[in-house]
Structures are given as C-alpha cells and as structure tokens.
Motif scaffolding. Structure first.
Motif, mmCIF file in Angstrom:
data_model
loop_
_atom_site.group_PDB
_atom_site.id
_atom_site.type_symbol
_atom_site.label_atom_id
_atom_site.label_comp_id
_atom_site.label_asym_id
_atom_site.label_seq_id
_atom_site.Cartn_x
_atom_site.Cartn_y
_atom_site.Cartn_z
ATOM 1 N N PHE A 1 -12.087 4.591 8.352
ATOM 2 C CA PHE A 1 -11.043 5.443 8.072
ATOM 3 C C PHE A 1 -11.070 6.412 9.314
ATOM 4 O O PHE A 1 -12.078 7.093 9.868
ATOM 5 N N VAL A 2 -10.015 6.686 9.905
ATOM 6 C CA VAL A 2 -9.495 7.299 11.285
ATOM 7 C C VAL A 2 -8.988 8.597 10.851
ATOM 8 O O VAL A 2 -8.260 8.894 10.066
ATOM 9 N N ILE A 3 -9.300 9.657 11.848
ATOM 10 C CA ILE A 3 -8.542 10.883 11.937
ATOM 11 C C ILE A 3 -8.178 11.258 13.545
ATOM 12 O O ILE A 3 -8.752 10.647 14.385
ATOM 13 N N GLU B 1 5.413 4.798 13.032
ATOM 14 C CA GLU B 1 4.389 4.876 11.830
ATOM 15 C C GLU B 1 2.905 5.212 12.637
ATOM 16 O O GLU B 1 2.930 4.594 13.898
ATOM 17 N N ASP B 2 2.163 5.903 12.028
ATOM 18 C CA ASP B 2 0.744 5.926 12.525
ATOM 19 C C ASP B 2 0.179 4.737 12.302
ATOM 20 O O ASP B 2 -0.776 4.351 13.258
ATOM 21 N N ILE B 3 -0.210 4.377 11.100
ATOM 22 C CA ILE B 3 -0.959 3.288 10.794
ATOM 23 C C ILE B 3 -0.736 2.550 9.628
ATOM 24 O O ILE B 3 -0.051 2.843 8.681
ATOM 25 N N VAL B 4 -0.753 1.295 9.765
ATOM 26 C CA VAL B 4 -0.281 0.153 8.785
ATOM 27 C C VAL B 4 -1.845 -0.211 8.307
ATOM 28 O O VAL B 4 -2.476 -0.900 8.952
ATOM 29 N N ASP B 5 -2.117 0.096 7.015
ATOM 30 C CA ASP B 5 -3.288 -0.070 6.280
ATOM 31 C C ASP B 5 -3.054 -1.437 5.492
ATOM 32 O O ASP B 5 -3.134 -2.218 5.539
ATOM 33 N N THR B 6 -2.776 -0.871 3.943
ATOM 34 C CA THR B 6 -2.624 -2.102 3.144
ATOM 35 C C THR B 6 -1.231 -2.646 3.383
ATOM 36 O O THR B 6 -1.077 -3.947 2.867
ATOM 37 N N GLY B 7 -0.260 -2.117 3.900
ATOM 38 C CA GLY B 7 1.159 -2.365 4.346
ATOM 39 C C GLY B 7 2.193 -2.028 3.122
ATOM 40 O O GLY B 7 3.202 -2.163 3.009
ATOM 41 N N LEU B 8 1.579 -1.308 2.025
ATOM 42 C CA LEU B 8 2.377 -0.940 1.073
ATOM 43 C C LEU B 8 3.376 0.045 1.455
ATOM 44 O O LEU B 8 4.641 0.057 0.937
ATOM 45 N N THR B 9 3.179 0.971 2.064
ATOM 46 C CA THR B 9 4.036 2.021 2.517
ATOM 47 C C THR B 9 5.279 1.686 3.396
ATOM 48 O O THR B 9 6.232 1.978 3.151
ATOM 49 N N MET B 10 4.815 0.609 4.611
ATOM 50 C CA MET B 10 5.586 0.072 5.413
ATOM 51 C C MET B 10 6.633 -0.799 4.513
ATOM 52 O O MET B 10 7.872 -0.850 5.054
HETATM 53 P P1 IMP Z 1 -0.890 1.790 3.554
HETATM 54 O O1 IMP Z 1 0.314 2.066 2.489
HETATM 55 O O2 IMP Z 1 -1.968 1.467 2.932
HETATM 56 O O3 IMP Z 1 -0.457 0.973 4.616
HETATM 57 O O4 IMP Z 1 -1.148 3.369 4.217
HETATM 58 C C1 IMP Z 1 -0.362 3.895 5.099
HETATM 59 C C2 IMP Z 1 -0.476 5.444 5.223
HETATM 60 O O5 IMP Z 1 -1.742 5.559 4.720
HETATM 61 C C3 IMP Z 1 -0.580 5.927 6.707
HETATM 62 O O6 IMP Z 1 0.693 6.087 7.010
HETATM 63 C C4 IMP Z 1 -1.426 7.092 6.556
HETATM 64 O O7 IMP Z 1 -0.709 8.051 6.266
HETATM 65 C C5 IMP Z 1 -2.610 6.624 5.630
HETATM 66 N N1 IMP Z 1 -3.699 6.152 6.203
HETATM 67 C C6 IMP Z 1 -4.188 4.624 6.009
HETATM 68 N N2 IMP Z 1 -5.387 4.581 6.607
HETATM 69 C C7 IMP Z 1 -5.743 5.897 7.191
HETATM 70 C C8 IMP Z 1 -6.804 6.174 7.816
HETATM 71 O O8 IMP Z 1 -7.734 5.421 8.391
HETATM 72 N N3 IMP Z 1 -6.736 7.499 8.272
HETATM 73 C C9 IMP Z 1 -5.729 8.547 7.879
HETATM 74 N N4 IMP Z 1 -4.838 8.137 7.148
HETATM 75 C C10 IMP Z 1 -4.824 6.605 6.949
#
Ligand code: IMP
Length: 174
Positions: free
Chosen positions: A148-150, A95-104
């Motif tokens: 927010f990263v790109i 995965e690229d990023i775990v942000d809130t964790g909801l997707t994972m």
């Molecule tokens: P989560 O469900 O909030 O953990 O988000 C996971 C997904 O959100 C990642 O797989 C990314 O595609 C997207 N995402 C979260 N933060 C960023 C960010 O800072 N830049 C770009 N995409 C993000």
C-alpha cells in the motif's frame, strides 16, 4: 504510526514522467488532446505530466471514490462528473494507480458511452499482483509489488497526499 520508506523518489518520478510525456507527444502529434484527471489521487501526477506534454490540450476532472482506508469498497461512485461533452475527442485518462482494475474498468465503460474518438489510459502505478480485471494501460509509470503506497497524490485515510515521493508505510512492531 510507523515509518514511511521511500519506494520511488521525486527524481525517479520526474525522470519517468519526461519519458511518458515524450511518448504521448509522439502519439498525439497534430491532435488536440482532452485529458481527464481522475480525482483525487492523480492530481499531482497529472499536474506534472500535463506540463511536460507539448501538444494542445484541455483538462477536465472526474471525481471517483472506491476506497475507505486501505480497502476497496468494491463500489465505484462518481463524486464529480466531467463539465464537457467529450464526443469525438481524443481522450487520455490520467490515473494514479491501477490496483484491482475495477475502477478503471468502470471508468472505461462509462467514458466509452460518451463516444470519444479515442480513449487511452496513463497510470503512474500498476500493482499486477492484485489484478481482478485486466485493463489496458497505454502509458505506465511504474509496476510495483503488492504494497500500500502513499504520497505524490495517493492517500491513506485522506492524508499523506502532499508527500513529494511515493512511500510505503511500515507499521511499528509492538
Ligand atoms: P482499483 O479499483 O482496485 O484498481 O483501485 C484504484 C484506486 O484505488 C486508485 O485510484 C486509488 O485511489 C486507490 N488505491 C489502490 N491502491 C492504492 C494504494 O496502494 N495507495 C493508495 N490508494 C490506492
């Protein structure tokens, strides 16, 4: 559009990937690995990581969508499913990023129902300040602040994935 500042250089990412790959190689020695590359954001990280891992491996792709612009829609959709049955296989999610964790969390729950022999997670980035659900990250590239990263696969409105580094967009002051 604003300025893009480098948060993680290509060199820093390359170096970290070598370390992660060595850990993965050690943990999966003697096994065949099934790597699940989460589209779209992790395609560049995955391309570099798998080339640094020297164990037999298969790659499959899983498309997920949860974001519009900079905001999570809160609803995770599978846009492209795996092409193979992973039952009994050693699976590594990239995965690229775990942000809130909801997707994972959604992904782990979904993949567990397919009965892999083991299920591990590699994520290039983690933003702990935004955690809503704690999820295990077995191989983590970098912990970052709540920005927010790109770049390096990550997008803003589907753009900037092609930047060779991870950057932060700073809006123009007006
Ligand atoms: P989560 O469900 O909030 O953990 O988000 C996971 C997904 O959100 C990642 O797989 C990314 O595609 C997207 N995402 C979260 N933060 C960023 C960010 O800072 N830049 C770009 N995409 C993000």
């Amino acid at each position: 559009m604003g300025r893009i500042d480098t948060l993680l250089s290509k060199e820093a990412i390359d170096e970290r990937i070598q370390t992660l790959a060595a850990e993965i190689e050690r943990d999966f020695e003697g096994e065949t690995l099934t790597v699940i590359i989460v589209l779209k954001g992790s395609f560049i990280f995955a391309a570099d990581l798998v080339r640094a891992i020297n164990v037999p491996l298969r790659c499959d792709f899983l498309g997920l969508r949860s974001y519009e612009g900079k905001e999570s829609t809160g609803v995770v959709q599978i846009t492209h499913d795996l092409t193979r049955n992973i039952e009994g296989e050693h699976v590594l999610i990239i995965e690229d990023i775990v942000d809130t964790g909801l997707t994972m969390e959604y992904l782990l729950d979904n993949l567990k129902t397919r009965k892999p022999a083991s299920l591990k997670v590699a994520s290039l980035l983690h933003k702990p300040a935004r955690t809503k659900i704690e999820v295990p990250i077995d191989y983590l590239g970098f912990t970052i602040d709540d920005v927010f990263v790109i770049g390096y696969g990550l997008d803003f409105d589907q753009k900037f994935r092609n930047l060779p580094f991870i950057g932060v967009m700073t809006p123009d002051a007006d």
